[in-house]
Design a protein around this motif. Structure first.
Motif, mmCIF file in Angstrom:
data_model
loop_
_atom_site.group_PDB
_atom_site.id
_atom_site.type_symbol
_atom_site.label_atom_id
_atom_site.label_comp_id
_atom_site.label_asym_id
_atom_site.label_seq_id
_atom_site.Cartn_x
_atom_site.Cartn_y
_atom_site.Cartn_z
ATOM 1 N N UNK A 121 11.972 5.710 -19.965
ATOM 2 C CA UNK A 121 12.327 7.030 -21.300
ATOM 3 C C UNK A 121 13.671 7.731 -20.102
ATOM 4 N N UNK A 122 14.501 7.957 -21.063
ATOM 5 C CA UNK A 122 15.121 9.655 -21.444
ATOM 6 C C UNK A 122 15.500 9.749 -19.047
ATOM 7 N N UNK A 123 16.015 8.141 -18.737
ATOM 8 C CA UNK A 123 16.132 7.998 -17.743
ATOM 9 C C UNK A 123 15.148 8.181 -16.065
ATOM 10 N N UNK A 124 14.221 8.341 -17.140
ATOM 11 C CA UNK A 124 12.640 8.420 -15.717
ATOM 12 C C UNK A 124 12.153 6.686 -16.248
ATOM 13 N N UNK A 125 11.023 6.336 -15.031
ATOM 14 C CA UNK A 125 11.473 4.658 -15.694
ATOM 15 C C UNK A 125 9.849 4.148 -14.819
ATOM 16 N N UNK A 126 8.642 4.059 -14.845
ATOM 17 C CA UNK A 126 7.425 3.505 -14.178
ATOM 18 C C UNK A 126 7.498 1.819 -14.447
ATOM 19 N N UNK A 127 7.558 1.715 -13.015
ATOM 20 C CA UNK A 127 6.910 -0.181 -13.269
ATOM 21 C C UNK A 127 5.849 -0.102 -12.703
ATOM 22 N N UNK A 128 5.229 -0.790 -13.174
ATOM 23 C CA UNK A 128 3.088 -1.286 -12.555
ATOM 24 C C UNK A 128 3.353 -2.805 -12.345
ATOM 25 N N UNK A 129 2.488 -2.689 -11.843
ATOM 26 C CA UNK A 129 1.507 -4.511 -11.683
ATOM 27 C C UNK A 129 0.103 -4.311 -12.263
ATOM 28 N N UNK A 130 -0.018 -5.594 -13.034
ATOM 29 C CA UNK A 130 -1.432 -5.878 -13.160
ATOM 30 C C UNK A 130 -1.569 -7.201 -13.186
ATOM 31 N N UNK A 131 -2.784 -7.378 -12.047
ATOM 32 C CA UNK A 131 -3.486 -8.823 -11.948
ATOM 33 C C UNK A 131 -4.930 -9.146 -13.042
ATOM 34 N N UNK A 132 -4.832 -10.270 -13.065
ATOM 35 C CA UNK A 132 -6.206 -10.788 -13.550
ATOM 36 C C UNK A 132 -7.235 -10.058 -13.500
ATOM 37 N N UNK A 133 -7.452 -8.836 -12.641
ATOM 38 C CA UNK A 133 -8.907 -8.823 -12.482
ATOM 39 C C UNK A 133 -8.412 -7.088 -13.051
ATOM 40 N N UNK A 134 -7.765 -7.102 -14.189
ATOM 41 C CA UNK A 134 -7.292 -5.556 -14.651
ATOM 42 C C UNK A 134 -7.061 -4.620 -13.506
ATOM 43 N N UNK A 135 -6.366 -4.499 -12.261
ATOM 44 C CA UNK A 135 -6.252 -4.056 -11.321
ATOM 45 C C UNK A 135 -4.781 -3.890 -11.319
ATOM 46 N N UNK A 136 -4.383 -2.884 -10.448
ATOM 47 C CA UNK A 136 -2.800 -1.866 -10.638
ATOM 48 C C UNK A 136 -2.852 -2.113 -9.119
ATOM 49 N N UNK A 137 -1.791 -3.208 -9.049
ATOM 50 C CA UNK A 137 -1.478 -3.826 -7.614
ATOM 51 C C UNK A 137 -0.227 -2.800 -7.252
ATOM 52 N N UNK A 138 0.835 -2.226 -8.134
ATOM 53 C CA UNK A 138 1.215 -1.252 -7.497
ATOM 54 C C UNK A 138 2.027 -0.085 -8.746
ATOM 55 N N UNK A 139 2.531 0.498 -8.370
ATOM 56 C CA UNK A 139 2.964 1.205 -9.434
ATOM 57 C C UNK A 139 4.358 2.303 -8.447
ATOM 58 N N UNK A 140 5.554 1.845 -9.264
ATOM 59 C CA UNK A 140 6.198 2.312 -8.491
ATOM 60 C C UNK A 140 7.189 4.060 -9.927
ATOM 61 N N UNK A 141 7.658 4.714 -9.424
ATOM 62 C CA UNK A 141 8.044 6.199 -10.069
ATOM 63 C C UNK A 141 9.509 6.181 -10.463
ATOM 64 N N UNK A 142 10.822 5.919 -11.106
ATOM 65 C CA UNK A 142 12.554 5.857 -10.346
ATOM 66 C C UNK A 142 12.566 7.332 -11.477
ATOM 67 N N UNK A 143 13.278 7.963 -11.384
ATOM 68 C CA UNK A 143 14.182 9.088 -11.537
ATOM 69 C C UNK A 143 15.921 9.077 -11.211
ATOM 70 N N UNK A 144 16.315 9.489 -12.315
ATOM 71 C CA UNK A 144 17.745 9.400 -11.648
ATOM 72 C C UNK A 144 17.976 10.847 -12.197
ATOM 73 N N UNK A 145 18.943 11.159 -11.255
ATOM 74 C CA UNK A 145 19.369 12.527 -11.402
ATOM 75 C C UNK A 145 20.567 13.025 -12.123
#
Length: 130
Positions: free
Chosen positions: A101-125
């Protein structure tokens, strides 16, 4: 070739097929979440820990399978021993969910046990140059 040779090769083929069917390696059933459930887990995680409501953002979900990890463990002879652990930790199969959304993004990984394995936030200036 005589008929005895043909019969012998056919019998060896049938015996090989029967042995393969009897002793083949069992597979682990996938217990991965549905795509919509992985998206909900991702939205809840980002809302709780980052404080950003991404529910109305564009969402892209991808099934992720790490061939590199599987190949390395297979060559070391450790794949069958560690397969269940890999599935539970989300290192072999998981969902990768991206919110944009509007030059921002989140990438998130979800495994089989409903756990988040990673979360990455990216913003473009956005820089205005003249």
């Amino acid at each position: 070739m005589n008929s005895f040779t043909i019969i012998m090769w056919t019998a060896l083929g049938v015996i090989g097929l029967v042995l393969f069917m009897k002793y083949r390696v069992s597979t682990i059933e996938s217990n991965l979440l549905d795509k919509s459930e992985a998206r909900k887990v991702s939205i809840d995680f980002i809302k709780e820990f980052v404080g950003v409501d991404v529910e109305e953002w564009d969402v892209y979900s991808v099934y992720w399978y790490d061939h590199e990890t599987v190949n390395k463990l297979h060559h070391l002879g450790l794949l069958n021993k560690n397969r269940r652990i890999l599935h539970e930790m989300g290192l072999v199969e998981s969902w990768r969910v991206r919110f944009v959304h509007q030059n921002q993004s989140f990438v998130i990984g979800v495994n089989a046990k409903r756990e988040v394995t990673f979360c990455l936030r990216r913003c473009k200036a956005n820089f205005i140059t003249s």
